[in-house]
Design an enzyme around this catalytic site. Structure first.
Site, PDB file in Angstrom:
ATOM      1  N   CYS A 164     -12.285  -8.067  14.434  1.00  0.00           N
ATOM      2  CA  CYS A 164     -11.162  -8.289  13.506  1.00  0.00           C
ATOM      3  C   CYS A 164     -11.376  -7.591  12.161  1.00  0.00           C
ATOM      4  O   CYS A 164     -12.387  -7.770  11.498  1.00  0.00           O
ATOM      5  CB  CYS A 164     -10.973  -9.779  13.267  1.00  0.00           C
ATOM      6  SG  CYS A 164      -9.632 -10.135  12.101  1.00  0.00           S
ATOM      7  N   LYS A 168      -3.530   4.989   6.350  1.00  0.00           N
ATOM      8  CA  LYS A 168      -3.656   5.534   7.700  1.00  0.00           C
ATOM      9  C   LYS A 168      -3.608   7.056   7.700  1.00  0.00           C
ATOM     10  O   LYS A 168      -2.703   7.649   7.140  1.00  0.00           O
ATOM     11  CB  LYS A 168      -2.511   4.994   8.555  1.00  0.00           C
ATOM     12  CG  LYS A 168      -2.576   3.482   8.731  1.00  0.00           C
ATOM     13  CD  LYS A 168      -1.419   2.990   9.582  1.00  0.00           C
ATOM     14  CE  LYS A 168      -1.501   1.512   9.856  1.00  0.00           C
ATOM     15  NZ  LYS A 168      -1.228   0.692   8.658  1.00  0.00           N
ATOM     16  N   ARG A 218      -9.757  -8.176   9.546  1.00  0.00           N
ATOM     17  CA  ARG A 218      -9.522  -9.125   8.455  1.00  0.00           C
ATOM     18  C   ARG A 218     -10.372 -10.382   8.610  1.00  0.00           C
ATOM     19  O   ARG A 218      -9.972 -11.466   8.195  1.00  0.00           O
ATOM     20  CB  ARG A 218      -8.033  -9.474   8.426  1.00  0.00           C
ATOM     21  CG  ARG A 218      -7.365  -9.080   7.138  1.00  0.00           C
ATOM     22  CD  ARG A 218      -5.849  -9.132   7.219  1.00  0.00           C
ATOM     23  NE  ARG A 218      -5.333  -7.784   7.310  1.00  0.00           N
ATOM     24  CZ  ARG A 218      -4.386  -7.398   8.143  1.00  0.00           C
ATOM     25  NH1 ARG A 218      -3.816  -8.257   8.954  1.00  0.00           N
ATOM     26  NH2 ARG A 218      -3.996  -6.140   8.145  1.00  0.00           N
ATOM     27  N   ASP A 233     -12.569  -0.015  12.369  1.00  0.00           N
ATOM     28  CA  ASP A 233     -12.845  -0.115  10.929  1.00  0.00           C
ATOM     29  C   ASP A 233     -14.319  -0.428  10.659  1.00  0.00           C
ATOM     30  O   ASP A 233     -15.016  -0.954  11.520  1.00  0.00           O
ATOM     31  CB  ASP A 233     -11.961  -1.190  10.299  1.00  0.00           C
ATOM     32  CG  ASP A 233     -10.503  -0.756  10.186  1.00  0.00           C
ATOM     33  OD1 ASP A 233     -10.259   0.466  10.099  1.00  0.00           O
ATOM     34  OD2 ASP A 233      -9.625  -1.635  10.205  1.00  0.00           O
ATOM     35  N   CYS A 246      -5.034 -17.422  14.535  1.00  0.00           N
ATOM     36  CA  CYS A 246      -4.679 -16.621  15.714  1.00  0.00           C
ATOM     37  C   CYS A 246      -4.795 -17.503  16.956  1.00  0.00           C
ATOM     38  O   CYS A 246      -5.415 -18.568  16.908  1.00  0.00           O
ATOM     39  CB  CYS A 246      -5.630 -15.440  15.874  1.00  0.00           C
ATOM     40  SG  CYS A 246      -5.348 -14.131  14.664  1.00  0.00           S
ATOM     41  N   CYS A 284     -10.468 -11.929  17.860  1.00  0.00           N
ATOM     42  CA  CYS A 284     -11.064 -10.679  18.329  1.00  0.00           C
ATOM     43  C   CYS A 284     -12.364 -10.457  17.556  1.00  0.00           C
ATOM     44  O   CYS A 284     -12.369 -10.556  16.333  1.00  0.00           O
ATOM     45  CB  CYS A 284     -10.132  -9.502  18.050  1.00  0.00           C
ATOM     46  SG  CYS A 284      -8.464  -9.719  18.677  1.00  0.00           S
ATOM     47  N   ASP A 293      -7.973   4.559   9.608  1.00  0.00           N
ATOM     48  CA  ASP A 293      -7.492   3.848   8.423  1.00  0.00           C
ATOM     49  C   ASP A 293      -8.580   4.040   7.365  1.00  0.00           C
ATOM     50  O   ASP A 293      -9.689   3.527   7.509  1.00  0.00           O
ATOM     51  CB  ASP A 293      -7.217   2.379   8.733  1.00  0.00           C
ATOM     52  CG  ASP A 293      -6.061   1.839   7.894  1.00  0.00           C
ATOM     53  OD1 ASP A 293      -5.812   2.399   6.803  1.00  0.00           O
ATOM     54  OD2 ASP A 293      -5.419   0.857   8.307  1.00  0.00           O
ATOM     55  N   ARG A 324       0.812  -1.206   0.000  1.00  0.00           N
ATOM     56  CA  ARG A 324       0.000   0.000   0.000  1.00  0.00           C
ATOM     57  C   ARG A 324       0.855   1.270   0.000  1.00  0.00           C
ATOM     58  O   ARG A 324       0.473   2.281  -0.540  1.00  0.00           O
ATOM     59  CB  ARG A 324      -0.925  -0.036   1.234  1.00  0.00           C
ATOM     60  CG  ARG A 324      -1.676   1.242   1.518  1.00  0.00           C
ATOM     61  CD  ARG A 324      -2.680   1.511   0.416  1.00  0.00           C
ATOM     62  NE  ARG A 324      -3.276   2.833   0.510  1.00  0.00           N
ATOM     63  CZ  ARG A 324      -2.699   3.981   0.172  1.00  0.00           C
ATOM     64  NH1 ARG A 324      -1.458   3.990  -0.274  1.00  0.00           N
ATOM     65  NH2 ARG A 324      -3.344   5.119   0.270  1.00  0.00           N
ATOM     66  N   TYR A 325       1.998   1.205   0.705  1.00  0.00           N
ATOM     67  CA  TYR A 325       2.840   2.390   0.899  1.00  0.00           C
ATOM     68  C   TYR A 325       4.134   2.235   0.092  1.00  0.00           C
ATOM     69  O   TYR A 325       4.498   1.129  -0.284  1.00  0.00           O
ATOM     70  CB  TYR A 325       3.161   2.553   2.392  1.00  0.00           C
ATOM     71  CG  TYR A 325       1.924   2.759   3.242  1.00  0.00           C
ATOM     72  CD1 TYR A 325       1.312   4.009   3.302  1.00  0.00           C
ATOM     73  CD2 TYR A 325       1.353   1.707   3.942  1.00  0.00           C
ATOM     74  CE1 TYR A 325       0.175   4.202   4.066  1.00  0.00           C
ATOM     75  CE2 TYR A 325       0.200   1.893   4.708  1.00  0.00           C
ATOM     76  CZ  TYR A 325      -0.379   3.146   4.770  1.00  0.00           C
ATOM     77  OH  TYR A 325      -1.504   3.330   5.519  1.00  0.00           O
ATOM     78  N   ARG A 345       7.160  -0.067   2.169  1.00  0.00           N
ATOM     79  CA  ARG A 345       6.920  -1.146   3.108  1.00  0.00           C
ATOM     80  C   ARG A 345       5.721  -1.987   2.694  1.00  0.00           C
ATOM     81  O   ARG A 345       4.822  -1.491   2.013  1.00  0.00           O
ATOM     82  CB  ARG A 345       6.721  -0.615   4.534  1.00  0.00           C
ATOM     83  CG  ARG A 345       5.655   0.455   4.672  1.00  0.00           C
ATOM     84  CD  ARG A 345       6.001   1.354   5.855  1.00  0.00           C
ATOM     85  NE  ARG A 345       4.959   2.330   6.146  1.00  0.00           N
ATOM     86  CZ  ARG A 345       4.808   3.478   5.488  1.00  0.00           C
ATOM     87  NH1 ARG A 345       5.574   3.763   4.449  1.00  0.00           N
ATOM     88  NH2 ARG A 345       3.861   4.330   5.839  1.00  0.00           N
TER      89      ARG A 345
HETATM   90  C1  LIG Z   1      -0.471  -0.303   8.745  1.00  0.00           C
HETATM   91  C2  LIG Z   1       0.106  -0.775   7.503  1.00  0.00           C
HETATM   92  C3  LIG Z   1       1.485  -0.687   7.259  1.00  0.00           C
HETATM   93  C4  LIG Z   1       2.454  -0.105   8.267  1.00  0.00           C
HETATM   94  O1  LIG Z   1       2.181   1.238   8.485  1.00  0.00           O
HETATM   95  P1  LIG Z   1       3.110   2.100   9.455  1.00  0.00           P
HETATM   96  O2  LIG Z   1       2.419   3.414   9.538  1.00  0.00           O
HETATM   97  O3  LIG Z   1       4.457   2.154   8.803  1.00  0.00           O
HETATM   98  O4  LIG Z   1       3.175   1.372  10.770  1.00  0.00           O
HETATM   99  C5  LIG Z   1       1.951  -1.138   6.051  1.00  0.00           C
HETATM  100  N1  LIG Z   1       1.114  -1.638   5.117  1.00  0.00           N
HETATM  101  C6  LIG Z   1      -0.199  -1.718   5.306  1.00  0.00           C
HETATM  102  C7  LIG Z   1      -1.066  -2.240   4.235  1.00  0.00           C
HETATM  103  C8  LIG Z   1      -0.759  -1.294   6.509  1.00  0.00           C
HETATM  104  O5  LIG Z   1      -2.083  -1.377   6.713  1.00  0.00           O
END
Ligand SMILES: *Cc1c(COP(=O)(O)O)cnc(C)c1O
Length: 446
Positions: free
Chosen positions: A135, A340, A137, A296, A128, A132, A333, A115-116, A119
């Site tokens: 959840c 986020k 997911r 969520d 799990c 929860c 989110d 997504r980012y 990372r």
């Molecule tokens: C939360 C999340 C992350 C990590 O986000 P940080 O703000 O770096 O902790 C990475 N990928 C996805 C899809 C996420 O939902």
């Protein structure tokens, strides 16, 4: 360690030898999921019985350790609400979604959410230690048949190898710490073989549901894969026990920085005083509050939702009132996959060309005089500016500020503002097709 946290065991487990109780495999194989089993520990309400007997509900399973933390006489116990379903879970609500964060859409290969820019979230299991009720997911979690195959794991590794901008891999699921120790180690080892992966993170609620999983063997293994970070998930101070304290102590001694992610939930932790106690107790067990999430828009979680304003009220009660280390970021989110978004109270009161007016947590109002002369940072001579990592299409508002882009336009913007003009020019073009409202890019049709 400071003041001792307490340790609890429900009376039905009084005769279980410590050796069994403290064995994580025993905890996993003695999880509770039926009315009959749970009723031996807490008196269930009608709504809880109905839910536990219903078909098609999100999976229930609770470790003996975690259910022992519930006060059996309190129908509103904050831990009880997180793990024992009620009939309200089956009530749909406006804007409810199955995959509210659009994770599946952001997955280049199954189980890997990119997504980012730098990372990825890597889903390594659907299992799990305890489930929860809220959840995010729940569309995949809990289903043993939906768990990730070796073939999918190899696809994830291949994608990471050919994607050098990924420098941070977050293992989640499900819960990576319920994997067989050998499999978990194989995943970590394979990730460490990829040179551009700088940090590995684990997102796990196992230390909370089953702290006995944090064995010396586990921490010895994890230490081999540094730099490794762990985020745990505690929502209420009642979850902080002597056993969790011991587990986080072991992780910290293995050099693993610890964070906490909480979900803000009605009737569980939607109170500034509960949150302050939680934040302070977390810092005592060496865990830094990282994120506090708005609930969520996921199926089954409607009754946990609070107004967004509640999160801001909580941050208002933390910032300045307690250690900065104890203040998490409040995060929404974004539904639909926007990612986020941090929110906080407004501390800026006003600006002029030479002053900014600010307020602190006490309501004290101050002015900060801006510098009269500021020598602008010279990106031409700055090696960091010259070698910045590209974030194709994702530089966002930062890209506007540093001059990379002039504007960001909503999808379809140009088309809408052509009004009839373009249509007039193209009307003789055989390829021309009218565009529906909100349909794709102009180029697709011209
Ligand atoms: C939360 C999340 C992350 C990590 O986000 P940080 O703000 O770096 O902790 C990475 N990928 C996805 C899809 C996420 O939902």
């Amino acid at each position: 360690m400071t003041t001792k946290f307490t340790s609890r065991r429900a009376p039905v487990y009084a005769d279980i030898p410590d050796k069994k109780w403290n064995n994580w495999r025993w905890q996993l194989s003695h999880r509770l999921n039926t009315v009959e089993e749970i009723e031996k520990i807490i008196k269930l309400t009608g709504s809880e019985r109905d839910a536990l007997s219903a078909q098609g509900l999100f999976r229930v399973d609770i470790t003996p350790y975690f259910i022992s933390l519930i006060d059996p006489d309190n129908p509103n116990d904050p831990i009880r609400k997180q793990v024992i379903p009620t009939a309200t879970e089956m009530v749909p609500f406006t804007a409810m979604m199955e995959d509210s964060l659009a994770e599946d859409k952001h997955s280049p290969v199954p189980g890997l959410v990119h997504r980012y820019p730098d990372r990825v979230l890597m889903l390594v299991t659907t299992q799990c230690a305890t489930y929860c009720r809220y959840c995010t997911r729940s569309r995949i979690v809990g289903d043993p048949a939906a768990t990730f195959s070796r073939e999918e794991f190899e696809m994830q590794i291949e994608y990471l190898k050919r994607t050098p901008q990924v420098r941070d891999v977050l293992l989640s699921g499900g819960d990576p710490l319920v994997l067989a120790p050998k499999i978990l180690e194989e995943i970590l080892r394979r990730l460490r073989e990829i040179p551009h992966i700088e940090i590995i993170r684990l997102g796990s609620r196992v230390p909370v549901f089953m702290p006995m999983r944090i064995t010396d063997d586990l921490t010895e293994m994890l230490q081999k894969y540094h730099p490794l970070w762990v985020n745990i998930h505690v929502n209420h101070p009642n979850e902080i026990s002597a056993e969790l304290d011991e587990a986080t102590d072991k992780l910290a001694k293995a050099g693993i920085p610890l964070g906490n992610q909480s979900v803000l939930m009605a009737g569980v932790n939607d109170c500034p005083h509960i949150q302050r106690d939680l934040a302070q107790k977390l810092t005592r067990i060496k865990v830094r509050p990282y994120y506090l999430y708005q609930c969520d828009l996921v199926e089954g979680a409607g009754h946990f939702r609070t107004p967004v304003a509640k999160g801001i009220e909580i941050i208002e009660a933390l910032r300045g009132h307690t250690s900065g280390y104890a203040v998490p970021q409040f995060i929404v989110d974004a539904p639909g996959g926007g990612g986020k978004i941090p929110l906080q109270p407004n501390y800026v009161i006003s600006y002029s060309d030479h002053k900014i007016v600010l307020r602190n947590y006490e309501g004290y109002m101050t002015t900060y005089e801006e510098p009269a002369e500021y020598k602008v940072h010279d990106s031409k001579t700055c090696a960091y500016c010259q070698n910045k990592r590209p974030e194709p299409g994702q530089s966002g508002v930062m890209g506007l500020l540093d001059g990379e882009e002039m504007f960001i336009k909503p999808e379809g913007f140009d088309h809408i503002h052509e009004r009839g003009g373009l249509q007039h020019r193209l009307k003789d073009d055989a390829k021309w097709k009218p565009l529906g409202i909100g349909s794709g890019k102009l180029e697709d049709n011209s």
